[in-house]
Write a protein that holds these residues in place. Structure first.
Motif, PDB file in Angstrom:
ATOM      1  N   ILE A  46       0.842  -1.209   0.000  1.00 31.74           N
ATOM      2  CA  ILE A  46       0.000   0.000   0.000  1.00 31.74           C
ATOM      3  C   ILE A  46       0.880   1.263   0.000  1.00 31.74           C
ATOM      4  O   ILE A  46       0.668   2.190  -0.781  1.00 31.74           O
ATOM      5  N   PHE A  47       1.892   1.273   0.857  1.00 32.91           N
ATOM      6  CA  PHE A  47       2.732   2.465   0.969  1.00 32.91           C
ATOM      7  C   PHE A  47       3.552   2.687  -0.311  1.00 32.91           C
ATOM      8  O   PHE A  47       3.755   3.828  -0.735  1.00 32.91           O
ATOM      9  N   LEU A  48       3.986   1.594  -0.897  1.00 31.49           N
ATOM     10  CA  LEU A  48       4.718   1.740  -2.172  1.00 31.49           C
ATOM     11  C   LEU A  48       3.806   2.306  -3.258  1.00 31.49           C
ATOM     12  O   LEU A  48       4.222   3.158  -4.059  1.00 31.49           O
ATOM     13  N   ALA A  49       2.558   1.848  -3.262  1.00 27.01           N
ATOM     14  CA  ALA A  49       1.600   2.345  -4.262  1.00 27.01           C
ATOM     15  C   ALA A  49       1.359   3.847  -4.065  1.00 27.01           C
ATOM     16  O   ALA A  49       1.354   4.621  -5.030  1.00 27.01           O
ATOM     17  N   VAL A  50       1.172   4.242  -2.809  1.00 24.41           N
ATOM     18  CA  VAL A  50       0.945   5.674  -2.531  1.00 24.41           C
ATOM     19  C   VAL A  50       2.186   6.487  -2.896  1.00 24.41           C
ATOM     20  O   VAL A  50       2.087   7.586  -3.460  1.00 24.41           O
ATOM     21  N   TYR A  51       3.349   5.895  -2.592  1.00 25.85           N
ATOM     22  CA  TYR A  51       4.589   6.593  -2.915  1.00 25.85           C
ATOM     23  C   TYR A  51       4.729   6.781  -4.435  1.00 25.85           C
ATOM     24  O   TYR A  51       5.145   7.847  -4.908  1.00 25.85           O
ATOM     25  N   LEU A  52       4.363   5.737  -5.177  1.00 30.40           N
ATOM     26  CA  LEU A  52       4.423   5.842  -6.643  1.00 30.40           C
ATOM     27  C   LEU A  52       3.461   6.910  -7.163  1.00 30.40           C
ATOM     28  O   LEU A  52       3.786   7.640  -8.097  1.00 30.40           O
ATOM     29  N   VAL A  53       2.284   6.974  -6.551  1.00 31.00           N
ATOM     30  CA  VAL A  53       1.316   8.022  -6.935  1.00 31.00           C
ATOM     31  C   VAL A  53       1.929   9.399  -6.686  1.00 31.00           C
ATOM     32  O   VAL A  53       1.837  10.314  -7.516  1.00 31.00           O
ATOM     33  N   GLN A  54       2.594   9.520  -5.536  1.00 34.62           N
ATOM     34  CA  GLN A  54       3.243  10.795  -5.200  1.00 34.62           C
ATOM     35  C   GLN A  54       4.325  11.150  -6.235  1.00 34.62           C
ATOM     36  O   GLN A  54       4.366  12.263  -6.757  1.00 34.62           O
ATOM     37  N   VAL A  55       5.172  10.164  -6.541  1.00 34.46           N
ATOM     38  CA  VAL A  55       6.304  10.413  -7.441  1.00 34.46           C
ATOM     39  C   VAL A  55       5.832  10.642  -8.874  1.00 34.46           C
ATOM     40  O   VAL A  55       6.331  11.526  -9.585  1.00 34.46           O
ATOM     41  N   MET A  56       4.853   9.835  -9.288  1.00 34.56           N
ATOM     42  CA  MET A  56       4.456   9.877 -10.700  1.00 34.56           C
ATOM     43  C   MET A  56       3.476  10.999 -11.026  1.00 34.56           C
ATOM     44  O   MET A  56       3.470  11.494 -12.155  1.00 34.56           O
ATOM     45  N   ILE A  57       2.671  11.368 -10.071  1.00 28.83           N
ATOM     46  CA  ILE A  57       1.653  12.384 -10.378  1.00 28.83           C
ATOM     47  C   ILE A  57       1.931  13.705  -9.662  1.00 28.83           C
ATOM     48  O   ILE A  57       2.173  14.730 -10.300  1.00 28.83           O
ATOM     49  N   PHE A  58       1.917  13.675  -8.347  1.00 33.20           N
ATOM     50  CA  PHE A  58       1.952  14.945  -7.604  1.00 33.20           C
ATOM     51  C   PHE A  58       3.316  15.634  -7.681  1.00 33.20           C
ATOM     52  O   PHE A  58       3.392  16.858  -7.584  1.00 33.20           O
ATOM     53  N   ASP A  59       4.393  14.831  -7.834  1.00 35.23           N
ATOM     54  CA  ASP A  59       5.712  15.467  -7.978  1.00 35.23           C
ATOM     55  C   ASP A  59       5.890  16.097  -9.352  1.00 35.23           C
ATOM     56  O   ASP A  59       6.801  16.891  -9.568  1.00 35.23           O
ATOM     57  N   GLN A  60       5.052  15.719 -10.315  1.00 32.28           N
ATOM     58  CA  GLN A  60       5.179  16.252 -11.666  1.00 32.28           C
ATOM     59  C   GLN A  60       4.378  17.545 -11.854  1.00 32.28           C
ATOM     60  O   GLN A  60       4.604  18.276 -12.808  1.00 32.28           O
ATOM     61  N   VAL A  61       3.424  17.765 -10.964  1.00 36.70           N
ATOM     62  CA  VAL A  61       2.551  18.934 -11.086  1.00 36.70           C
ATOM     63  C   VAL A  61       3.066  20.037 -10.175  1.00 36.70           C
ATOM     64  O   VAL A  61       3.334  19.799  -8.995  1.00 36.70           O
ATOM     65  N   HIS A  62       3.232  21.209 -10.776  1.00 38.41           N
ATOM     66  CA  HIS A  62       3.688  22.350  -9.970  1.00 38.41           C
ATOM     67  C   HIS A  62       2.484  22.943  -9.247  1.00 38.41           C
ATOM     68  O   HIS A  62       1.635  23.588  -9.860  1.00 38.41           O
ATOM     69  N   ILE A  63       2.433  22.700  -7.940  1.00 40.78           N
ATOM     70  CA  ILE A  63       1.295  23.165  -7.142  1.00 40.78           C
ATOM     71  C   ILE A  63       1.710  24.416  -6.379  1.00 40.78           C
ATOM     72  O   ILE A  63       2.797  24.450  -5.794  1.00 40.78           O
ATOM     73  N   PRO A  64       0.877  25.447  -6.412  1.00 45.51           N
ATOM     74  CA  PRO A  64       1.252  26.690  -5.715  1.00 45.51           C
ATOM     75  C   PRO A  64       1.325  26.518  -4.197  1.00 45.51           C
ATOM     76  O   PRO A  64       0.838  25.528  -3.640  1.00 45.51           O
ATOM     77  N   LEU A  65       1.915  27.491  -3.544  1.00 44.37           N
ATOM     78  CA  LEU A  65       2.070  27.527  -2.079  1.00 44.37           C
ATOM     79  C   LEU A  65       2.890  26.346  -1.557  1.00 44.37           C
ATOM     80  O   LEU A  65       2.624  25.803  -0.489  1.00 44.37           O
ATOM     81  N   GLY A  66       3.870  25.936  -2.330  1.00 45.05           N
ATOM     82  CA  GLY A  66       4.753  24.856  -1.867  1.00 45.05           C
ATOM     83  C   GLY A  66       4.180  23.472  -2.062  1.00 45.05           C
ATOM     84  O   GLY A  66       4.873  22.480  -1.848  1.00 45.05           O
ATOM     85  N   GLY A  67       2.912  23.372  -2.423  1.00 45.66           N
ATOM     86  CA  GLY A  67       2.307  22.066  -2.709  1.00 45.66           C
ATOM     87  C   GLY A  67       2.092  21.231  -1.454  1.00 45.66           C
ATOM     88  O   GLY A  67       2.079  21.754  -0.320  1.00 45.66           O
ATOM     89  N   PHE A  68       1.923  19.936  -1.643  1.00 46.91           N
ATOM     90  CA  PHE A  68       1.700  19.014  -0.513  1.00 46.91           C
ATOM     91  C   PHE A  68       2.261  17.656  -0.890  1.00 46.91           C
ATOM     92  O   PHE A  68       2.539  17.391  -2.070  1.00 46.91           O
ATOM     93  N   SER A  69       2.415  16.807   0.121  1.00 46.65           N
ATOM     94  CA  SER A  69       2.870  15.436  -0.124  1.00 46.65           C
ATOM     95  C   SER A  69       1.757  14.484   0.274  1.00 46.65           C
ATOM     96  O   SER A  69       1.428  14.355   1.458  1.00 46.65           O
ATOM     97  N   ILE A  70       1.181  13.851  -0.720  1.00 51.50           N
ATOM     98  CA  ILE A  70       0.101  12.893  -0.455  1.00 51.50           C
ATOM     99  C   ILE A  70       0.640  11.718   0.360  1.00 51.50           C
ATOM    100  O   ILE A  70      -0.070  11.147   1.192  1.00 51.50           O
ATOM    101  N   PHE A  71       1.901  11.410   0.146  1.00 53.06           N
ATOM    102  CA  PHE A  71       2.522  10.301   0.889  1.00 53.06           C
ATOM    103  C   PHE A  71       2.647  10.646   2.366  1.00 53.06           C
ATOM    104  O   PHE A  71       2.358   9.813   3.237  1.00 53.06           O
ATOM    105  N   LEU A  72       3.045  11.878   2.632  1.00 45.53           N
ATOM    106  CA  LEU A  72       3.182  12.324   4.031  1.00 45.53           C
ATOM    107  C   LEU A  72       1.821  12.342   4.712  1.00 45.53           C
ATOM    108  O   LEU A  72       1.681  11.878   5.861  1.00 45.53           O
ATOM    109  N   ILE A  73       0.830  12.858   4.031  1.00 45.94           N
ATOM    110  CA  ILE A  73      -0.522  12.923   4.600  1.00 45.94           C
ATOM    111  C   ILE A  73      -1.047  11.509   4.871  1.00 45.94           C
ATOM    112  O   ILE A  73      -1.592  11.223   5.942  1.00 45.94           O
ATOM    113  N   PHE A  74      -0.840  10.628   3.898  1.00 43.53           N
ATOM    114  CA  PHE A  74      -1.324   9.260   4.046  1.00 43.53           C
ATOM    115  C   PHE A  74      -0.622   8.575   5.228  1.00 43.53           C
ATOM    116  O   PHE A  74      -1.255   7.881   6.037  1.00 43.53           O
TER     117      PHE A  74
END
Lengths: 173, 322
Positions: free
Chosen positions: A12-40
């Protein structure tokens, strides 16, 4: 039993980490963004016992330390997340009033994210690593907290269902 | 009821903390095992990240673009303005470079001929008033320019000053149909009258019926009394064709001007003629022919055979082409 839980958790954690790396790390989110992996991770820890919270935090932190974008020493995120994972689980576990109140859990997780990011920046500063301008750091910390407040209500039900499936505990509603 | 934790969980927590600190210490001390672990992880996640980056790059800055929409527009507008300014500056620079080149050229010509000149910028091409082929220059009476002064450029004759105002002057170009100038052929010194035709070519009529002219002859201004309206020695043009028609009293020749009258930027007005006639000193040098290598193939029969099946051998022979 213990092995099956561990394997499922790691998957599960590897899957969430991959989602973080593959999707959220690729999108430039304003205000410093967030880490879905950290939240999870912090949601998971908040739903677990202190032992599990600390172990989950430790290994999740190791994964973050090994991430390509990580600039701190190996073990830095592990130290921070194992401490916060233990702390959030210690404060949350057995507190029935908090467990039944999802809003407080979201706020708890957001506060934990803010503490984790602040601790990471502070640790980097202590080690003499480049941390950036103060205004940018403040914006990043506050932005992470606000994003977590916005994202955690969506992550928490998913984390709760998966946590229930792995540990067969009471599911968060 | 709050869970207080037991000794086992505290021990586990302390163990994890100590392990983390141990890892940090190892990494900071540069232990190769830790570095290798990080490198191998990056080796696994690197391709995944690259693939994800390729897939998400079109939408990568979506949120940022939305958040900074106003700023992006302002930046775009600013960049467009800068681009426009740079384009204008580039065009101006090219124009200035051309003018400098023309100025150098005309100064060189004036220096060789011994003319005292005042340089001017062409501010207008043509006029609807009196002359069909004329230019306006930005010097006038304030620069001691008077009527009937010769106007030259780096290539040779341009025309003659016809009207002078306080700060500008009107110049009749040599291509004007009413323009006439006395010329002589460089070398043979035969003289004639050149008349403008309204184009970049003119007609020259030799004064001596016994004289001959041939294609390629260079014509120079013969010069007038007191250097007005023409100073001597200024290159005018070159003979391009000589019509040979019976019954003509004197020989005619078609002449191509040296000066490109459509691209004049900087010209000079000759204020005083040279003390000595420069004669043929201002004849433009002939273009240097560019050698073009050609290949000549010789058929060399193989040794001991006299059969027609010869093997061709390529031998380069440099020749020149004019």
């Amino acid at each position: 039993m213990y092995t099956r839980r561990s394997i499922n958790s790691v998957a599960i954690f590897l899957a969430v980490y991959l989602v973080q790396v593959m999707i959220f790390d690729q999108v430039h989110i304003p205000l410093g963004g967030f880490s879905i992996f950290l939240i999870f991770t912090l949601c998971w820890s908040a739903l677990s016992t202190p032992e599990v919270g600390a172990i989950v935090g430790f290994f999740a932190g190791l994964l973050l330390d090994l991430a390509p974008a990580s600039n701190g020493p190996l073990g830095q995120w592990a130290l921070i997340l194992s401490s916060i994972g233990f702390g959030i689980a210690f404060l949350r576990y057995g507190d029935d009033s908090l467990r039944s109140d999802p809003l407080s859990l979201v706020i708890f997780v957001a506060a934990a994210v803010v503490v984790a990011v602040t601790a990471y920046i502070g640790f980097n500063g202590l080690l003499g690593l480049e941390v950036g301008r103060t205004s940018q750091l403040i914006r990043t910390v506050i932005g992470n907290g606000l994003w977590t407040l916005a994202i955690a209500p969506f992550v928490l039900p998913v984390a709760s269902r998966l946590h229930h499936a792995v540990f067969e505990t009471r599911e968060f509603q | 009821m709050r869970y207080g934790g037991d000794n086992r969980s505290r021990l586990l927590f302390v163990t994890l903390i100590v392990t983390s600190l141990f890892l940090i210490t190892l990494d900071l001390r540069g232990v190769s095992l830790v570095t290798g672990l990080r490198h191998s992880t990056q080796g696994v996640f690197g391709p995944v990240q690259r693939a994800a980056s390729d897939a998400f790059s079109p939408v990568g800055n979506f949120f940022s673009d939305i958040a900074h929409l106003g700023r992006t527009r302002a930046q775009l507008k600013n960049l467009q303005e800068q681009n426009s300014q740079l384009r204008t500056a580039l065009v101006q620079r090219k124009d200035i470079e051309t003018q400098i080149k023309q100025l150098k050229s005309v100064l060189n010509l004036a220096g060789t001929g011994g003319y005292k000149i005042v340089s001017a910028k062409v501010i207008s091409q043509g006029t609807s008033a009196s002359f069909s082929q004329s230019i306006t220059i930005d010097v006038g009476a304030n620069a001691h320019v008077t009527r009937d002064m010769t106007v030259i450029c780096g290539d040779g004759l341009v025309g003659v000053v016809k009207e002078v105002y306080s700060s500008t002057a009107l110049v009749m170009l040599e291509s004007d149909p009413s323009f006439r100038v006395g010329v002589r052929i460089a070398g043979s010194q035969e003289i004639g009258i050149l008349t403008g035709q309204g184009t970049d070519r003119a007609i020259m009529q030799l004064l001596d019926t016994q004289s001959t002219v041939k294609v390629g002859d260079v014509l120079l201004a013969r010069g007038s009394e007191g250097g007005k309206p023409f100073v001597p020695g200024v290159p005018v043009g070159t003979v391009t064709s000589v019509p040979n028609s019976a019954g003509q009293v004197s020989q005619l020749a078609e002449v191509q001007f040296f000066t490109h009258l459509h691209s004049l930027g900087i010209v000079s007005v000759v204020l005083t003629p040279p003390i000595n006639d420069p004669r043929d000193a201002l004849v433009p040098p002939k273009p240097i022919p560019t050698p073009i290598p050609t290949v000549t193939i010789y058929a060399t029969p193989p040794l001991g055979t006299a059969t027609p099946g010869a093997t061709p051998t390529a031998t380069p022979t440099p020749t020149t082409k004019k």
